[in-house]
Design a protein around this motif. Structure first.
Motif, PDB file in Angstrom:
ATOM      1  N   UNK A 179      11.596  24.400  20.224  1.00 53.86           N
ATOM      2  CA  UNK A 179      12.010  25.665  19.643  1.00 53.86           C
ATOM      3  C   UNK A 179      10.833  26.623  19.546  1.00 53.86           C
ATOM      4  N   UNK A 180       9.675  26.093  19.135  1.00 51.56           N
ATOM      5  CA  UNK A 180       8.491  26.947  19.020  1.00 51.56           C
ATOM      6  C   UNK A 180       8.127  27.524  20.371  1.00 51.56           C
ATOM      7  N   UNK A 181       8.197  26.658  21.408  1.00 54.51           N
ATOM      8  CA  UNK A 181       7.897  27.149  22.741  1.00 54.51           C
ATOM      9  C   UNK A 181       8.853  28.237  23.164  1.00 54.51           C
ATOM     10  N   UNK A 182      10.136  28.047  22.838  1.00 59.15           N
ATOM     11  CA  UNK A 182      11.143  29.023  23.250  1.00 59.15           C
ATOM     12  C   UNK A 182      11.012  30.335  22.486  1.00 59.15           C
ATOM     13  N   UNK A 183      10.830  30.226  21.173  1.00 60.46           N
ATOM     14  CA  UNK A 183      10.950  31.434  20.359  1.00 60.46           C
ATOM     15  C   UNK A 183       9.628  32.029  19.928  1.00 60.46           C
ATOM     16  N   UNK A 184       8.551  31.286  20.047  1.00 59.36           N
ATOM     17  CA  UNK A 184       7.262  31.835  19.626  1.00 59.36           C
ATOM     18  C   UNK A 184       6.334  32.051  20.816  1.00 59.36           C
ATOM     19  N   UNK A 185       6.195  31.017  21.655  1.00 56.56           N
ATOM     20  CA  UNK A 185       5.276  31.150  22.780  1.00 56.56           C
ATOM     21  C   UNK A 185       5.838  32.038  23.876  1.00 56.56           C
ATOM     22  N   UNK A 186       7.143  31.892  24.145  1.00 57.02           N
ATOM     23  CA  UNK A 186       7.714  32.622  25.278  1.00 57.02           C
ATOM     24  C   UNK A 186       7.528  34.137  25.146  1.00 57.02           C
ATOM     25  N   UNK A 235      -1.186  25.505  12.114  1.00 57.79           N
ATOM     26  CA  UNK A 235      -0.955  26.144  10.821  1.00 57.79           C
ATOM     27  C   UNK A 235      -0.261  27.478  11.012  1.00 57.79           C
ATOM     28  N   UNK A 236      -0.667  28.201  12.074  1.00 57.02           N
ATOM     29  CA  UNK A 236      -0.009  29.462  12.354  1.00 57.02           C
ATOM     30  C   UNK A 236       1.466  29.283  12.643  1.00 57.02           C
ATOM     31  N   UNK A 287       3.299  28.582   9.610  1.00 55.81           N
ATOM     32  CA  UNK A 287       3.437  29.813   8.857  1.00 55.81           C
ATOM     33  C   UNK A 287       4.581  30.659   9.373  1.00 55.81           C
ATOM     34  N   UNK A 288       4.665  30.789  10.711  1.00 52.87           N
ATOM     35  CA  UNK A 288       5.755  31.565  11.299  1.00 52.87           C
ATOM     36  C   UNK A 288       7.098  30.954  10.937  1.00 52.87           C
ATOM     37  N   UNK A 289       7.155  29.616  10.998  1.00 55.63           N
ATOM     38  CA  UNK A 289       8.402  28.925  10.645  1.00 55.63           C
ATOM     39  C   UNK A 289       8.826  29.281   9.226  1.00 55.63           C
TER      40      UNK A 289
END
Lengths: 313, 318
Positions: A145-152, B64-65, B68-70
């Motif tokens: 999810x992080x890759x999809x919604x934050x990194x992408x 940690x970042x 934090x975003x989560x």
């Protein structure tokens, strides 16, 4: 008389002590149960291989299939006239994602391990170790999810491309996932170097850095290599994160900014589309056999290397 | 300290210079002052230390970042309704209760299956087994079981439990798959805590005439209880986060609450996947809220196990 009285009495006493009472039977039952538990582990690992082989049997037994499997780049299972099952691009996809992940993770992990083991003190060391342990606990879906919604979005903005689900994204995510394990194992390897080596080097006038670079690291090389190999094994076997992030497009990876597909992700995404027993289903199970063998070999090698090549005579 | 190793009067490798130069040098420097060579070495060391520190930070700071975003994006979605209502409108609205309940069911059944087998295996390895090929094979099997990719476990579950044993896609099949997957964790943790009990305890018990099993039951197991508990907590935290093994063996994107062990169920981890990949146009906070819930559960369990471990270290009476 067949025996002397003394011997007879000794035998009677021994018999009396060796009473098959309740505790004896409980002990026997416990022994059996416990042995079953221990044996079941072997049972499980072998049955994993057996069941996967069984379900993929129709496809895997045919040698012509294997040639196409390993060398053909065309994976088109839904091609109506002649479905093709060339897994080459999938293998290359897995390899390229793993390479990218290792390029990121190996320096960071070993560097962190060196820092924790040789340079850090007291409280900051404890905190660092705790954070890395918590890093290892993050489930793979969350990474996906992080890759999809934050990194992408970051990648699309940074490189000015359309889609952020690329090889690079998968590499970063996998690197971050494999890093904690590698760091912990590398730290163990560095800690295993005897303190006397460090003291001897320092007595000869070496700085901390020289001690680490010239004395500790060469001695810890088997352990560090094992750590890296196990990280590779983790990256090769990761499913959910790669499924969500790598893009899922089966092609030759020419640049990190393009989507790719991996063995694990292909199995996961195509399995719901198959019916039990049909050729596609069996082909996916054969991919599973391939994956199992690859990770088995990696773990085996890592174990051998860590134990110091004892049997490589 | 490395200063003492180059006690050469401060002249370095140059040797004797001209007379007046030598005198000046001897007056101006002391044997304890750093030479140029030493200064270079120490600079290199400071550089190396900073570089490695940077690498460690590069690993830790993004995490940690991310957390934090989560929290920032997910916290608005968390509420009592979120945890207690069912999703509707294509899972865009409502809560995640069925997923939470499903995960609890899956974890409980997996624990019921893996705990007896795992603890038995650990007891065997720690108390009964001698160092022969069988024991070595079991150890190799444990390591390899732990290293098998999760999708291969999923395929095994599909072939063995769903089809071969005819459980169908059900909680039972999914839990069996999860149990096989997490057994190594329980075995290793239990074995370590059993081996931490000093041999003297066992010898004392044996010398009083207890059988092996009586010793285990009354002496060894009670003293390793907290270690086993740590292993259980770790296993649970791993089970909660797994998605691939349950994807084709028992978990579904959207289904009714399970009535029996043979029904399908929703699960928290799979729910996160479906919200990200299958749901069209979800509200922005939804995936982050689900992920935050999952992470909170996992991190709480892990912190619990760490806390237990530390308490163990303090409480030991030996």
């Amino acid at each position: 008389m067949p025996q002397s009285a003394v011997t007879q009495r000794r035998e009677d006493a021994a018999h009396a002590l060796d009473s098959r009472d309740a505790s004896f039977w409980w002990d026997l039952i416990a022994r059996i149960l416990v042995f079953t538990g221990g044996f079941s582990v072997i049972l499980f690992i072998t049955s994993i291989f057996i069941f996967i082989a069984m379900q993929g049997m129709g496809f895997a037994v045919n040698p012509s299939n294997w040639e196409q499997f390993l060398t053909s780049a065309a994976w088109r299972p839904s091609y109506e006239e002649a479905p093709q099952y060339g897994a080459l691009y999938l293998i290359l996809g897995t390899a390229s994602i793993t390479l990218c992940a290792m390029a990121l993770a190996v320096p960071l992990s070993i560097g962190s391990a060196i820092y924790i083991s040789e340079f850090a003190q007291g409280r900051s060391k404890e905190w660092l170790k705790v954070i890395i342990e918590l890093l290892a606990a993050i489930p793979s879906v969350v990474w996906g999810m992080i890759g999809m919604l934050v990194f992408a979005p970051i990648i699309t903005w940074l490189f000015d491309i359309e889609f952020g689900l690329t090889l690079l994204n998968a590499g970063i995510v996998l690197g971050l996932m494999a890093a904690p394990i590698m760091t912990t194992l590398a730290e163990d390897a560095l800690k295993a170097v005897p303190e006397s080596y460090r003291e001897a080097a320092e007595a000869l006038g070496a700085t901390r850095w020289q001690v680490v670079w010239r004395v500790v690291m060469p001695h810890a090389r088997p352990g560090l290599s094992g750590a890296v190999l196990l990280g590779v094994g983790r990256a090769v076997g990761e499913t959910m994160a790669v499924l969500m992030v790598a893009g899922g497009s089966i092609r030759l990876p020419t640049s990190p900014l393009e989507p790719v597909s991996a063995l694990t992700a292909t199995i996961a995404s195509e399995m719901p589309e198959t019916a039990k027993g049909d050729e596609h289903y069996q082909a996916l199970f054969t991919l599973g056999i391939l994956l199992f063998m690859i990770t088995f070999v990696i773990n085996f090698l890592a174990d051998r290397i860590i134990r110091g090549r004892r049997s490589k005579r | 300290m490395s200063d003492f190793s180059s006690f050469d009067g401060g002249q370095g490798a140059k040797g004797q210079g001209s007379d007046s130069g030598a005198v000046e040098q001897m007056v101006a420097t002391s044997p304890f002052q750093r030479t140029a060579h030493e200064k270079r070495s120490l600079d290199k060391q400071r550089l190396a230390k900073a570089a490695f520190h940077l690498m460690a930070l590069l690993l830790v700071v993004p995490v940690l970042g991310i957390l934090g975003v989560l929290v920032y994006k997910g916290a608005p979605g968390l509420s009592w309704e979120f945890f207690t209502t069912e999703p509707y409108d294509g899972m865009r609205k409502g809560g995640i209760m069925p997923a939470l309940v499903g995960t609890v069911y899956l974890t409980l059944v997996a624990l019921v299956i893996s705990l007896p087998l795992g603890v038995a295996a650990a007891i065997y390895l720690s108390e009964y087994a001698s160092d022969n090929w069988l024991t070595r094979t079991i150890n190799v099997a444990i390591v390899n079981l732990a290293g098998v990719p999760s999708i291969v476990h999923a395929l095994f579950g599909l072939g063995a439990f769903v089809h071969f044993m005819k459980f169908g896609t059900s909680i039972l099949a999914a839990s069996c798959t999860l149990a096989v997957m997490t057994m190594p964790v329980v075995i290793v943790a239990t074995r370590e805590s059993l081996q931490a009990v000093p041999r003297a305890f066992r010898e004392a018990s044996w010398s009083l005439g207890a059988t092996r099993w009586q010793t285990i039951r009354h002496v060894v197991l009670p003293n390793s209880g907290s270690g086993i508990l740590t292993g259980i907590i770790l296993e649970v935290s791993r089970t909660v986060g797994e998605t691939a093994p349950i994807m084709f063996t028992g978990a579904a994107y959207y289904t009714m609450m399970p009535q029996s062990i043979f029904d399908e169920t929703m699960a928290l981890s799979l729910h996160l996947y479906s919200v990200c990949k299958e749901v069209t146009d979800p509200p922005e906070h939804l995936p982050f809220a689900v992920a935050l819930t999952l992470i909170l559960v996992v991190l709480t369990l892990n912190s619990l196990s760490i806390w237990f471990r530390m308490r163990l270290r303090g409480k030991k009476k030996w």
